[in-house]
Scaffold this motif. Structure first.
Motif, short mmCIF file in Angstrom:
data_model
loop_
_atom_site.label_atom_id
_atom_site.label_comp_id
_atom_site.label_asym_id
_atom_site.label_seq_id
_atom_site.Cartn_x
_atom_site.Cartn_y
_atom_site.Cartn_z
N THR A 77 17.11 -15.60 -4.07
CA THR A 77 18.04 -14.60 -4.60
C THR A 77 18.81 -13.86 -3.51
N TRP A 78 18.43 -14.03 -2.24
CA TRP A 78 19.18 -13.40 -1.16
C TRP A 78 20.36 -14.30 -0.74
N PRO A 80 23.82 -15.89 -0.69
CA PRO A 80 25.09 -15.33 -1.15
C PRO A 80 26.11 -16.33 -1.67
N ASP A 81 26.01 -17.59 -1.26
CA ASP A 81 27.09 -18.54 -1.57
C ASP A 81 26.60 -19.72 -2.41
N VAL A 82 25.63 -20.47 -1.90
CA VAL A 82 25.19 -21.69 -2.57
C VAL A 82 24.54 -21.41 -3.93
N PRO A 84 24.51 -18.61 -6.06
CA PRO A 84 25.39 -18.17 -7.16
C PRO A 84 26.29 -19.29 -7.64
N THR A 85 26.78 -20.11 -6.72
CA THR A 85 27.67 -21.21 -7.11
C THR A 85 26.93 -22.19 -8.02
N ASP A 116 11.16 -12.97 -3.20
CA ASP A 116 11.43 -13.20 -4.62
C ASP A 116 10.17 -13.07 -5.47
N VAL A 120 11.99 -9.42 -9.06
CA VAL A 120 13.27 -9.69 -8.40
C VAL A 120 13.98 -10.85 -9.08
N ASP A 123 15.54 -9.78 -12.49
CA ASP A 123 16.82 -9.09 -12.34
C ASP A 123 17.93 -10.09 -12.03
N TYR A 124 17.60 -11.05 -11.20
CA TYR A 124 18.62 -11.98 -10.70
C TYR A 124 19.09 -12.96 -11.78
N THR A 164 17.61 -16.10 6.65
CA THR A 164 18.14 -16.81 5.50
C THR A 164 17.34 -18.11 5.36
N ASN A 166 17.45 -22.36 4.64
CA ASN A 166 18.08 -23.65 4.35
C ASN A 166 17.24 -24.32 3.26
N HIS A 167 17.87 -25.01 2.35
CA HIS A 167 17.07 -25.65 1.30
C HIS A 167 17.84 -26.76 0.60
N ARG B 45 20.80 -7.28 0.33
CA ARG B 45 21.26 -8.67 0.28
C ARG B 45 22.63 -8.81 0.92
N TYR B 50 35.74 -13.95 0.19
CA TYR B 50 36.57 -15.13 0.02
C TYR B 50 38.05 -14.73 0.06
N VAL B 85 20.52 -31.07 1.81
CA VAL B 85 20.05 -29.74 2.22
C VAL B 85 21.24 -28.86 2.59
N ALA B 86 21.30 -27.69 1.97
CA ALA B 86 22.41 -26.76 2.22
C ALA B 86 22.06 -25.82 3.37
#
Ligand SMILES: [Cu+2]
Lengths: 202, 159
Positions: A77-78, A80-82, A84-85, A116, A120, A123-124, A164, A166-167, B45, B50, B85-86
């Motif tokens: 949940t932390w 920010p880009d991947v 939520p997308t 998480d 948490v 909420d997310y 952060t 990677n996953h 967070r 963008y 992997v991102a």
């Protein structure tokens, strides 16, 4: 520089230690051609053995998903880009599938159990779609679950002491009998996502 | 009839307000538009930034840094997927070649705002300074969309 196969074989070690930089060099350049010899595939749900906790505090295991088609993805949940997308993509797919989507189990499994908690996650996921279940557990339980899905993740410390993750970013598809049915890749053309999901709905 | 007209007037006003086109900013040959961010759950967070950058000139430029009073550690990142992997490596600069448009957009280049001084609230906005190699600095206003927004709350300029 280890070969990519060594990296894949080393994934379990990465998961266990969350040690910094092993595979970063290989991941760093987006100019690399797309890889074709894919990572090992997830097990069938019937072959998996893990137990996590949902955002409502309910224990969940792979057996609970048998009988319904499932979309499963990993994130935190932390992110920010991947993440939520991915969640927004899933919301779009659900909307396009309409009533058919009601048959699906949809689960986000965190790769960041330190931060998480079930609260948490609650909420997310509620910000995106109430049909999405968030799952967390102890770091060991998460590692065990990720291994069953052949998911790789790694903690990346930042200069300021924060971190952060990677996953593995794709969405895994499972048939109602638990068989693995495919992956919707993060950058996949949305036109291919819906037919892939329809295949597990029938 | 009177009632209908009144209702029509109200709905037209409402749709005009919600479809307000996104502002744009000029700096030399560069035009910046469709700047947006997402609301954050609390200040801990990281947030994203963008924007779309068009270079109408004949000389290549590049975005080398961003800064905002809202974040102690703003960085340029790129989301990259390798073998499924991102990762989000830091990028030292984002090229804006002559005659082309570059997007910082979900799943690709983005500004990553860490060390927030406050949570980002939907409907508000914050200043962002972009530093270009050739065109220098330009400060723009970034609108904050919903937590789960797909794009800016303003009407994107698709030209
Ligand atoms: Cu980032």
């Amino acid at each position: 520089m280890p070969t990519r196969r060594q990296l894949i074989l080393g994934a379990a070690a990465v998961v266990a230690t969350a040690a910094g930089t092993l595979a970063l060099g290989a991941w760093r350049s987006r100019r690399n051609p797309p890889q074709t010899d894919a990572s090992p595939l997830p097990l069938a749900l019937t072959e998996m053995d893990w137990r996590l906790t949902s955002q409502r505090g309910v224990p969940v295991g792979p057996g609970d998903w048998i009988g319904r088609p499932a979309l499963v993805f990993f994130g935190f949940t932390w992110c920010p880009d991947v993440c939520p997308t991915t969640l927004i993509n899933i919301s779009d797919w659900l909307e396009e599938l309409g009533e058919d989507a009601e048959a699906l189990t949809i689960a986000l499994i965190t790769v960041d159990p330190e931060r998480d908690s079930p609260e948490v996650l609650a909420d997310y996921v509620s910000l995106f779609d109430a049909r999405i279940t968030g799952l967390t557990g102890t770091p060991d339980e998460i590692a065990r679950t990720a291994a069953a899905f052949r998911v790789r993740y790694e903690k990346m410390p930042r200069e300021d002491g924060d971190y952060t993750m990677n996953h593995t970013a794709g969405v895994f598809l499972f048939r109602p009998d638990g068989r693995f049915a495919g992956i919707i890749d993060f950058h996949e053309d949305p036109a291919f996502a819906i037919p892939k999901i329809r295949r597990i709905l029938t | 009839m009177k009632y209908l007209l009144a209702a029509l007037a109200v709905s037209m006003t409402a749709s005009a307000a919600s479809a307000q086109s996104c502002p744009s900013w000029q700096s030399g040959d560069l035009t910046l538009t469709n700047a947006w961010s997402r609301a954050t759950i609390g200040p801990a967070r990281p947030a994203v930034f963008y924007v779309e950058i068009a270079n109408a000139g004949s000389v290549d430029d590049s975005l080398t840094a961003i800064s905002t009073p809202l974040a102690e550690m703003p960085m340029l990142h790129e989301t990259v997927v390798t073998d499924g992997v991102a990762t989000m490596p830091h990028v030292s600069d984002i090229p804006v070649p002559a005659g082309s448009t570059v997007s910082l957009a979900p799943g690709g280049f983005h500004g990553m705002l860490m060390g927030l001084t406050a949570a980002l609230a939907e409907g508000e906005s914050f200043p962002m300074t972009l530093i270009f190699e050739r065109s220098g600095e330009v400060t723009i206003d970034v609108g904050i969309a919903a937590y789960a927004a797909r794009g800016p709350a303003c009407q994107p300029d698709d030209s």
